[in-house]
Motif scaffolding. Structure first.
Motif, PDB file in Angstrom:
ATOM      1  N   LEU A 126      44.873  -8.962   3.236  1.00 34.17           N
ATOM      2  CA  LEU A 126      44.359  -7.611   3.419  1.00 34.17           C
ATOM      3  C   LEU A 126      43.183  -7.575   4.376  1.00 34.17           C
ATOM      4  N   GLY A 127      42.293  -8.555   4.289  1.00 33.34           N
ATOM      5  CA  GLY A 127      41.115  -8.547   5.133  1.00 33.34           C
ATOM      6  C   GLY A 127      41.392  -8.863   6.587  1.00 33.34           C
ATOM      7  N   GLY A 128      42.525  -9.538   6.869  1.00 31.86           N
ATOM      8  CA  GLY A 128      42.844  -9.901   8.239  1.00 31.86           C
ATOM      9  C   GLY A 128      42.262 -11.237   8.652  1.00 31.86           C
ATOM     10  N   ILE A 129      42.221 -12.217   7.741  1.00 34.91           N
ATOM     11  CA  ILE A 129      41.681 -13.541   8.042  1.00 34.91           C
ATOM     12  C   ILE A 129      42.591 -14.254   9.031  1.00 34.91           C
ATOM     13  N   SER A 130      42.012 -14.781  10.093  1.00 35.22           N
ATOM     14  CA  SER A 130      42.764 -15.524  11.105  1.00 35.22           C
ATOM     15  C   SER A 130      41.875 -16.631  11.644  1.00 35.22           C
ATOM     16  N   ASP A 131      42.180 -17.871  11.259  1.00 37.62           N
ATOM     17  CA  ASP A 131      41.317 -18.991  11.611  1.00 37.62           C
ATOM     18  C   ASP A 131      42.173 -20.260  11.665  1.00 37.62           C
ATOM     19  N   PRO A 132      42.157 -20.983  12.798  1.00 39.60           N
ATOM     20  CA  PRO A 132      42.982 -22.195  12.902  1.00 39.60           C
ATOM     21  C   PRO A 132      42.611 -23.270  11.895  1.00 39.60           C
ATOM     22  N   VAL A 133      41.357 -23.303  11.469  1.00 43.90           N
ATOM     23  CA  VAL A 133      40.955 -24.280  10.452  1.00 43.90           C
ATOM     24  C   VAL A 133      41.696 -24.004   9.153  1.00 43.90           C
ATOM     25  N   ILE A 134      41.728 -22.745   8.768  1.00 42.56           N
ATOM     26  CA  ILE A 134      42.423 -22.372   7.533  1.00 42.56           C
ATOM     27  C   ILE A 134      43.911 -22.662   7.650  1.00 42.56           C
ATOM     28  N   ASP A 135      44.502 -22.322   8.795  1.00 40.55           N
ATOM     29  CA  ASP A 135      45.935 -22.577   8.992  1.00 40.55           C
ATOM     30  C   ASP A 135      46.253 -24.058   8.805  1.00 40.55           C
ATOM     31  N   GLU A 136      45.382 -24.931   9.315  1.00 41.58           N
ATOM     32  CA  GLU A 136      45.615 -26.364   9.194  1.00 41.58           C
ATOM     33  C   GLU A 136      45.473 -26.828   7.749  1.00 41.58           C
ATOM     34  N   ILE A 137      44.483 -26.297   7.041  1.00 40.10           N
ATOM     35  CA  ILE A 137      44.300 -26.680   5.630  1.00 40.10           C
ATOM     36  C   ILE A 137      45.483 -26.212   4.792  1.00 40.10           C
ATOM     37  N   LEU A 138      46.019 -25.038   5.109  1.00 41.81           N
ATOM     38  CA  LEU A 138      47.186 -24.552   4.366  1.00 41.81           C
ATOM     39  C   LEU A 138      48.356 -25.511   4.513  1.00 41.81           C
ATOM     40  N   GLU A 139      48.543 -26.049   5.703  1.00 37.23           N
ATOM     41  CA  GLU A 139      49.611 -27.029   5.903  1.00 37.23           C
ATOM     42  C   GLU A 139      49.362 -28.276   5.059  1.00 37.23           C
ATOM     43  N   VAL A 140      48.117 -28.695   4.973  1.00 35.03           N
ATOM     44  CA  VAL A 140      47.771 -29.860   4.160  1.00 35.03           C
ATOM     45  C   VAL A 140      48.128 -29.616   2.702  1.00 35.03           C
TER      46      VAL A 140
END
Length: 602
Positions: free
Chosen positions: A516-530
């Motif tokens: 909902l907030g519109g979070i967009s961050d490559p660090v977060i994307d990488e951690i999600l994959e982990v």
């Protein structure tokens, strides 16, 4: 995660990185009463309205009781109408046991999973549940005729392949530790539902599914009732024994909570869960409570609650400055709210995985977290953005001096961010005043926001909150047209693919997503994959703590609070199991699935 079950047929249950608690010979879940009597009518309520019977499409509002919505599954809340391939137990982090599927087999290369359906499974129209129906359900939910959450959740599934009449295989695009688990949660429905209409045009037709109840009577926006199927095919399965005990479940709709309360006290409702402590303490009184016809229960829990907070819309430039977000958080005085409005019954939310012992970030980075961090491509950015102590929400101690200290710091941050107070308001360099429009669905939210608005006014910020129709509020949020909203994110006891929809960059501008907030961050994307590719529970927990720490440092959400107990008022004819409420289960879900009516009660 590792599949800790046989790789041959007859895998009765799967655990995410651990051996499932219940053996193949189990008779029922420990938290239910297997001998609970069946029958009787349960009358409940809901606020707002509904305008469709299809819970999977984006537009419109489905009725309570379906268990699903276009914004995604609520896996810990059971639907009354739809069965899935497998079903979770509520006293384990994440274990699935066979429901529609009696057998499951994960391929040795972990690039596919195959389910064999129970030959007893039947839809409500009497037709058998076949592999083609499972494929139809999957393909439909993955299409653009359904809400976007499904496509995000199952993004790594390439295809559903009918192997035999009752055998279905799901092929994966890549190895993903939880895909074989989460596809087991697929709700299955018949292609006969809607009689050939495009799926997004199925609105008023009752679902044809295989669950314990069918839609019985409907008055759109006002009333819906579900009737228990006397021919429910899974009634005696271990995963359903002692569950779904009411002969019928109905919901009356009211404009607001006050109408629900008055109807309960008048004897028209059988039970109600109250979210407002003020109402619970002050208004749940009267003749029926005094006589014992209505009973008040405060049921303690330690359920995973996630991050409930005020979410600024990061798509707006003013909220992209973290100093602004920090200032807004400093003005939220939880300590005052808890003492003056909540009678000390709330606790402050401090984590996106609140109440999970192994998933919540702690002050010290563990060796497991450090090892994961060292392998991040964005390692330096992670370190730069998590320097300093683990953030904790600002506290005032419910004192004027404590609040003043927080507001002074907030003024400093706003000034650093380019906001100045002039002509009676806080303004940016162009002279535009800082105004936050905030739509709410019920008056209880206004009670909480009023003191927050007073504190913001001291900074020169106007918080304009207005009561809106829930369907209009939902549409505006789905369309990403809002300034700030109340939202709950995270909270799963076994986080995985749903995190892409909660925090992933691809979902940041997807209408109807959970981000909902519109979070967009490559660090977060990488951690999600982990996290999603973690080989076991220990590794997953370390990844979750890594994510939690980073999210907290970014101040994407103004943490609010969570309840330490459920507040339920009900007629004395209702009974519930003596076993403690499982950690994963919501009170409302427990009532639908585990409670019953005592035939001897008056």
């Amino acid at each position: 995660m590792a599949l800790l079950a046989p790789t041959s047929w007859a895998a009765h249950g799967l655990g995410m990185g651990y051996e499932p608690k219940y053996p193949a010979s189990f008779k029922n879940f420990d938290y239910v009463n297997p001998d609970a009597p069946k029958g009787g009518d349960l009358v409940l309520s809901s606020s707002g309205s509904f305008d469709k019977l299809n819970p999977f499409t984006l537009r419109g509002v489905p009725p309570v009781g379906m268990g699903y919505s276009s914004n995604g599954f609520v896996f810990s809340e059971y639907g009354l109408v739809f069965d899935s391939l497998m079903t979770p137990s509520e006293d384990e982090p994440f274990s699935n046991y066979g429901l529609l599927a009696e057998d499951v087999q994960l391929a040795p290369d972990r690039l596919s999973v195959t389910f064999r359906l129970n030959p007893k499974a039947k839809f409500s129209d009497g037709s058998p549940v076949l592999a083609k129906d499972v494929k139809y359900s999957f393909d439909t939910l993955m299409s653009k005729q359904a809400g976007p959450t499904f496509r995000s959740y199952w993004v790594d599934i390439k295809d559903a392949v009918v192997v035999g009449e009752r055998t279905i295989r799901f092929d994966f695009k890549r190895q993903n530790s939880e895909l074989h688990m989460i596809i087991g949660q697929l709700p299955v429905f018949s292609s006969a539902w809607g009689k050939g209409k495009p799926f997004d045009q199925i609105v008023s037709e009752p679902p044809i599914a295989s669950g314990p109840y069918v839609v019985d009577k409907v008055d759109f926006g006002k009333y819906i009732s579900y009737r228990r199927r006397t021919d429910y095919w899974a009634a005696d399965l271990p995963v359903r024994k002692g569950m779904f005990n009411f002969g019928s479940v109905s919901y009356q709709y009211f404009k607001d909570k006050l109408g629900e309360e008055e109807s309960l006290k008048a004897g028209s409702l059988d039970a109600m869960e109250e979210g407002s402590i003020i109402a619970w303490v002050r208004r749940y009184k009267g003749r029926r409570f005094d006589s014992g016809e209505l009973i008040k229960e405060e049921i303690s829990h330690r359920r995973f609650t996630g991050m409930q907070g005020l979410v600024p819309n990061l798509r707006q430039p003013r909220f992209q400055d973290m100093r602004v977000r920090q200032a807004l958080a400093l003005a939220f005085d939880f300590d005052w709210l808890n003492q003056h409005l909540f009678y000390g019954r709330r606790a402050r939310t401090t984590s996106y995985f609140q109440n999970s012992d192994d998933l919540m970030a702690q002050p010290d980075v563990t060796p497991e977290e450090q090892a994961l961090m060292d392998h991040l491509k964005n390692r330096q950015r992670y370190i730069d953005n998590t320097r300093g102590e683990l953030p904790r929400p600002a506290a005032s101690g419910d004192t004027a001096e404590g609040l003043r200290r927080n507001l002074v710091r907030a003024q400093e941050l706003l000034r650093e961010a380019g906001w100045t107070y002039r002509n009676g308001a806080l303004r940016d360099k162009d002279g535009t005043p800082f105004v936050i429009n905030f739509d709410i669905a019920d008056r209880s939210s206004g009670v909480v926001l009023a003191p927050y608005a007073r504190n913001l006014a001291k900074l020169g910020i106007t918080l304009d909150y207005r009561l809106r129709d829930p369907s209009l509020l939902k549409k505006k949020q789905d369309d990403l047209e809002f300034d700030m909203a109340i939202n709950i994110a995270g909270g799963s006891s076994s986080p995985g693919n749903e995190l892409f929809d909660d925090f992933g960059s691809k979902s940041a501008n997807e209408k109807g997503s959970q981000n909902l907030g519109g979070i967009s961050d490559p660090v977060i994307d990488e951690i999600l994959e982990v996290i999603v590719n973690s080989p076991d529970r220990k590794s997953l927990a370390a990844g979750a703590r890594l994510l939690d720490r980073y999210l907290l440092h970014q101040n994407y959400v103004i943490p609010m609070y969570y309840g330490k107990q459920y507040f339920i008022a009900h007629k004395r004819k209702l009974r519930r199991p003596e076993a403690p409420l499982p950690q994963r289960l919501l009170a409302g879900s427990a009532m639908l699935t585990m409670w019953w009516i005592d035939p001897a009660a008056k």
